[in-house]
Scaffold this motif. Structure first.
Motif, PDB file in Angstrom:
ATOM      1  N   TRP A   1      -0.609  -0.937   1.795  1.00 22.33           N
ATOM      2  CA  TRP A   1      -0.476   0.250   0.949  1.00 22.33           C
ATOM      3  C   TRP A   1      -1.449   1.350   1.361  1.00 22.33           C
ATOM      4  O   TRP A   1      -1.119   2.537   1.282  1.00 22.33           O
ATOM      5  CB  TRP A   1      -0.640  -0.128  -0.521  1.00 22.33           C
ATOM      6  CG  TRP A   1       0.527  -0.925  -1.004  1.00 22.33           C
ATOM      7  CD1 TRP A   1       0.609  -2.284  -1.135  1.00 22.33           C
ATOM      8  CD2 TRP A   1       1.815  -0.422  -1.369  1.00 22.33           C
ATOM      9  NE1 TRP A   1       1.867  -2.652  -1.559  1.00 22.33           N
ATOM     10  CE2 TRP A   1       2.629  -1.526  -1.715  1.00 22.33           C
ATOM     11  CE3 TRP A   1       2.369   0.863  -1.453  1.00 22.33           C
ATOM     12  CZ2 TRP A   1       3.944  -1.390  -2.131  1.00 22.33           C
ATOM     13  CZ3 TRP A   1       3.691   1.001  -1.869  1.00 22.33           C
ATOM     14  CH2 TRP A   1       4.457  -0.124  -2.191  1.00 22.33           C
ATOM     15  N   MET A   2      -2.634   0.970   1.823  1.00 17.76           N
ATOM     16  CA  MET A   2      -3.619   1.973   2.224  1.00 17.76           C
ATOM     17  C   MET A   2      -3.176   2.724   3.478  1.00 17.76           C
ATOM     18  O   MET A   2      -3.579   3.865   3.687  1.00 17.76           O
ATOM     19  CB  MET A   2      -4.985   1.311   2.426  1.00 17.76           C
ATOM     20  CG  MET A   2      -6.121   2.275   2.301  1.00 17.76           C
ATOM     21  SD  MET A   2      -6.037   3.078   0.684  1.00 17.76           S
ATOM     22  CE  MET A   2      -7.177   4.370   0.935  1.00 17.76           C
ATOM     23  N   ASP A   3      -2.313   2.106   4.303  1.00 23.16           N
ATOM     24  CA  ASP A   3      -1.744   2.828   5.449  1.00 23.16           C
ATOM     25  C   ASP A   3      -1.031   4.097   4.992  1.00 23.16           C
ATOM     26  O   ASP A   3      -0.897   5.048   5.762  1.00 23.16           O
ATOM     27  CB  ASP A   3      -0.744   1.947   6.207  1.00 23.16           C
ATOM     28  CG  ASP A   3      -1.406   0.952   7.130  1.00 23.16           C
ATOM     29  OD1 ASP A   3      -2.624   1.066   7.386  1.00 23.16           O
ATOM     30  OD2 ASP A   3      -0.692   0.040   7.600  1.00 23.16           O
ATOM     31  N   PHE A   4      -0.565   4.101   3.758  1.00 22.99           N
ATOM     32  CA  PHE A   4       0.130   5.259   3.187  1.00 22.99           C
ATOM     33  C   PHE A   4      -0.793   6.051   2.252  1.00 22.99           C
ATOM     34  O   PHE A   4      -0.344   6.953   1.557  1.00 22.99           O
ATOM     35  CB  PHE A   4       1.381   4.810   2.426  1.00 22.99           C
ATOM     36  CG  PHE A   4       2.285   3.949   3.252  1.00 22.99           C
ATOM     37  CD1 PHE A   4       3.057   4.484   4.267  1.00 22.99           C
ATOM     38  CD2 PHE A   4       2.342   2.575   3.042  1.00 22.99           C
ATOM     39  CE1 PHE A   4       3.873   3.692   5.053  1.00 22.99           C
ATOM     40  CE2 PHE A   4       3.166   1.768   3.811  1.00 22.99           C
ATOM     41  CZ  PHE A   4       3.926   2.325   4.825  1.00 22.99           C
ATOM     42  N   GLY A   5      -2.068   5.665   2.210  1.00 30.42           N
ATOM     43  CA  GLY A   5      -3.033   6.357   1.368  1.00 30.42           C
ATOM     44  C   GLY A   5      -2.945   5.978  -0.101  1.00 30.42           C
ATOM     45  O   GLY A   5      -3.462   6.693  -0.961  1.00 30.42           O
TER      46      GLY A   5
ATOM     47  N   ALA B   1       4.124   7.262  -5.449  1.00 29.40           N
ATOM     48  CA  ALA B   1       2.734   6.821  -5.505  1.00 29.40           C
ATOM     49  C   ALA B   1       1.869   7.566  -4.498  1.00 29.40           C
ATOM     50  O   ALA B   1       0.736   7.963  -4.800  1.00 29.40           O
ATOM     51  CB  ALA B   1       2.650   5.309  -5.285  1.00 29.40           C
ATOM     52  N   MET B   2       2.393   7.787  -3.295  1.00 30.75           N
ATOM     53  CA  MET B   2       1.627   8.528  -2.298  1.00 30.75           C
ATOM     54  C   MET B   2       1.407   9.970  -2.744  1.00 30.75           C
ATOM     55  O   MET B   2       0.311  10.509  -2.621  1.00 30.75           O
ATOM     56  CB  MET B   2       2.323   8.509  -0.934  1.00 30.75           C
ATOM     57  CG  MET B   2       1.445   9.111   0.151  1.00 30.75           C
ATOM     58  SD  MET B   2       2.299  10.049   1.430  1.00 30.75           S
ATOM     59  CE  MET B   2       3.144  11.312   0.548  1.00 30.75           C
ATOM     60  N   LEU B   3       2.447  10.584  -3.300  1.00 31.51           N
ATOM     61  CA  LEU B   3       2.302  11.964  -3.771  1.00 31.51           C
ATOM     62  C   LEU B   3       1.291  12.057  -4.908  1.00 31.51           C
ATOM     63  O   LEU B   3       0.575  13.054  -5.031  1.00 31.51           O
ATOM     64  CB  LEU B   3       3.665  12.534  -4.174  1.00 31.51           C
ATOM     65  CG  LEU B   3       4.598  12.815  -2.995  1.00 31.51           C
ATOM     66  CD1 LEU B   3       6.017  13.095  -3.488  1.00 31.51           C
ATOM     67  CD2 LEU B   3       4.080  13.971  -2.156  1.00 31.51           C
TER      68      LEU B   3
ATOM     69  N   ARG C   1       2.592  10.340   6.527  1.00 31.25           N
ATOM     70  CA  ARG C   1       1.183  10.140   6.132  1.00 31.25           C
ATOM     71  C   ARG C   1       0.557   8.995   6.924  1.00 31.25           C
ATOM     72  O   ARG C   1      -0.572   9.084   7.385  1.00 31.25           O
ATOM     73  CB  ARG C   1       1.115   9.873   4.627  1.00 31.25           C
ATOM     74  CG  ARG C   1      -0.161   9.234   4.079  1.00 31.25           C
ATOM     75  CD  ARG C   1      -1.386  10.080   4.337  1.00 31.25           C
ATOM     76  NE  ARG C   1      -2.578   9.562   3.704  1.00 31.25           N
ATOM     77  CZ  ARG C   1      -3.386   8.636   4.227  1.00 31.25           C
ATOM     78  NH1 ARG C   1      -3.097   8.052   5.361  1.00 31.25           N
ATOM     79  NH2 ARG C   1      -4.487   8.285   3.598  1.00 31.25           N
ATOM     80  N   LYS C   2       1.311   7.926   7.101  1.00 35.66           N
ATOM     81  CA  LYS C   2       0.809   6.768   7.842  1.00 35.66           C
ATOM     82  C   LYS C   2       0.511   7.137   9.297  1.00 35.66           C
ATOM     83  O   LYS C   2      -0.529   6.788   9.838  1.00 35.66           O
ATOM     84  CB  LYS C   2       1.820   5.619   7.793  1.00 35.66           C
ATOM     85  CG  LYS C   2       1.379   4.389   8.552  1.00 35.66           C
ATOM     86  CD  LYS C   2       2.405   3.286   8.454  1.00 35.66           C
ATOM     87  CE  LYS C   2       1.965   2.070   9.261  1.00 35.66           C
ATOM     88  NZ  LYS C   2       2.950   0.984   9.166  1.00 35.66           N
TER      89      LYS C   2
END
Length: 178
Positions: free
Chosen positions: A10-14, A102-104, A171-172
């Motif tokens: 998940w952190m790969d996508f921030g 979630a990323m947004l 983002r990733k």
């Protein structure tokens, strides 16, 4: 609980653990597809559940078969991200996945998604959002295989020349700053 590789995914996508919790996203080791199923379905690859009220979407991002990537019992009334809206911005982004929502949120954007990129939100939901937000934009994939054109709002896309089709993959690949 989330394992290190779940949080790394998940952190790969921030997307931080706090945000996963906010959106009722959990790690899954086993699940039942049918109430009369005797044994749970297990998976060796990462698996996550998105919960809205008493219903779920199962997300297996690395499923070997694309048809096994998602399973859900959502209806059109299950709008991903709806319960987490704060209504404190002028802009609402309609996107095609809870992962994008979630990323947004990590960028402090209000957003929602239908339960599939092949669905659009109901007219009832759109009228409601129009009463709450000054501006609404649609941000679906740039591959032309979506329902984005069915919405009456401006569209935003990840540039095709980036080599990515959606905001989370962009983002990733390019990082938070880009």
């Amino acid at each position: 609980p989330f394992r290190k590789y779940d949080l790394d995914y998940w952190m790969d996508f921030g997307i931080r653990e706090q945000t996963l919790n906010m959106y009722n996203i959990t790690a899954v080791e086993m699940y039942w597809l049918f109430s009369d199923q005797k044994n749970p379905k297990t998976t060796a690859d990462p698996c996550y559940a998105y919960r809205i009220w008493s219903r779920y979407k199962i997300y297996r991002p690395k499923a070997p078969n694309k048809d096994d990537k998602f399973r859900n019992n959502f209806t059109d009334r299950h709008v991903e991200g709806f319960s987490q809206l704060k209504y404190d911005k002028d802009l609402l982004v309609i996107t095609k996945s809870l992962k994008d929502v979630a990323m947004l949120r990590e960028f402090d954007y209000e957003s929602v998604a239908s339960h599939s990129e092949n669905n659009i939100l109901s007219q009832e939901a759109l009228r409601y959002f129009e009463s709450k937000y000054k501006n609404i934009v649609v941000w679906y994939d740039n591959d032309g295989k979506t329902m984005a054109d069915k919405y009456p709002y401006d569209k935003v896309y990840v540039p095709i020349e980036s080599g990515e089709k959606d905001p989370t993959d962009f983002r990733k690949r390019y990082g938070e700053e880009a």
